[in-house]
Design a protein around this motif. Structure first.
Motif, PDB file in Angstrom:
ATOM      1  N   GLU A  55       0.830  -1.214   0.000  1.00 30.17           N
ATOM      2  CA  GLU A  55       0.000   0.000   0.000  1.00 30.17           C
ATOM      3  C   GLU A  55       0.861   1.258   0.000  1.00 30.17           C
ATOM      4  N   GLN A  57       3.985   1.565  -0.981  1.00 32.68           N
ATOM      5  CA  GLN A  57       4.697   1.688  -2.254  1.00 32.68           C
ATOM      6  C   GLN A  57       3.784   2.251  -3.337  1.00 32.68           C
ATOM      7  N   THR A  58       2.541   1.812  -3.346  1.00 35.65           N
ATOM      8  CA  THR A  58       1.587   2.331  -4.326  1.00 35.65           C
ATOM      9  C   THR A  58       1.341   3.815  -4.113  1.00 35.65           C
ATOM     10  N   ILE A  59       1.144   4.211  -2.873  1.00 31.61           N
ATOM     11  CA  ILE A  59       0.901   5.620  -2.563  1.00 31.61           C
ATOM     12  C   ILE A  59       2.100   6.468  -2.972  1.00 31.61           C
ATOM     13  N   THR A  61       4.451   5.741  -5.196  1.00 37.33           N
ATOM     14  CA  THR A  61       4.584   5.738  -6.654  1.00 37.33           C
ATOM     15  C   THR A  61       3.612   6.726  -7.286  1.00 37.33           C
ATOM     16  N   ASP A  62       2.372   6.711  -6.835  1.00 33.02           N
ATOM     17  CA  ASP A  62       1.377   7.661  -7.352  1.00 33.02           C
ATOM     18  C   ASP A  62       1.767   9.100  -7.043  1.00 33.02           C
ATOM     19  N   LEU A  63       2.318   9.319  -5.867  1.00 32.14           N
ATOM     20  CA  LEU A  63       2.740  10.660  -5.469  1.00 32.14           C
ATOM     21  C   LEU A  63       3.870  11.151  -6.373  1.00 32.14           C
ATOM     22  N   ARG A  65       4.653  10.045  -9.423  1.00 28.80           N
ATOM     23  CA  ARG A  65       4.126  10.212 -10.792  1.00 28.80           C
ATOM     24  C   ARG A  65       3.346  11.500 -10.920  1.00 28.80           C
ATOM     25  N   GLY A  66       2.538  11.816  -9.891  1.00 23.96           N
ATOM     26  CA  GLY A  66       1.780  13.051  -9.908  1.00 23.96           C
ATOM     27  C   GLY A  66       2.680  14.275  -9.894  1.00 23.96           C
ATOM     28  N   SER A  69       4.393  14.672 -13.350  1.00 22.78           N
ATOM     29  CA  SER A  69       3.510  14.985 -14.481  1.00 22.78           C
ATOM     30  C   SER A  69       3.115  16.458 -14.513  1.00 22.78           C
TER      31      SER A  69
END
Length: 70
Positions: A55, A57-59, A61-63, A65-66, A69
């Motif tokens: 969980e 790592q997903t958070i 990674t999304d952070l 990437r955001g 971008s």
């Protein structure tokens, strides 16, 4: 005459020794550093365990990437 000190003298001498040992603070800074280092290592271990969870790592990674971008 007895060469052994009386119980009162022995008690006073023992109390005096303990008092001088307790008032001597040589090495206390080293002990404090050791406790702080142990606490930091324990915290780092907990942090590593949390960071390895899926969980988190997903958070993260999304952070990232955001942020990239933008």
């Amino acid at each position: 005459m007895s060469t052994t000190p009386s119980p009162t003298r022995r008690t006073r001498r023992t109390v005096g020794r303990w008092r001088s040992r307790l008032q001597d603070d040589r090495g206390s800074a080293t002990a404090e550093y050791a406790v702080v280092i142990l606490a930091a290592v324990a915290f780092a271990g907990v942090l590593v365990a949390v960071m390895r969870s899926g969980e988190v790592q997903t958070i993260l990674t999304d952070l990232v990437r955001g942020a990239l971008s933008l």
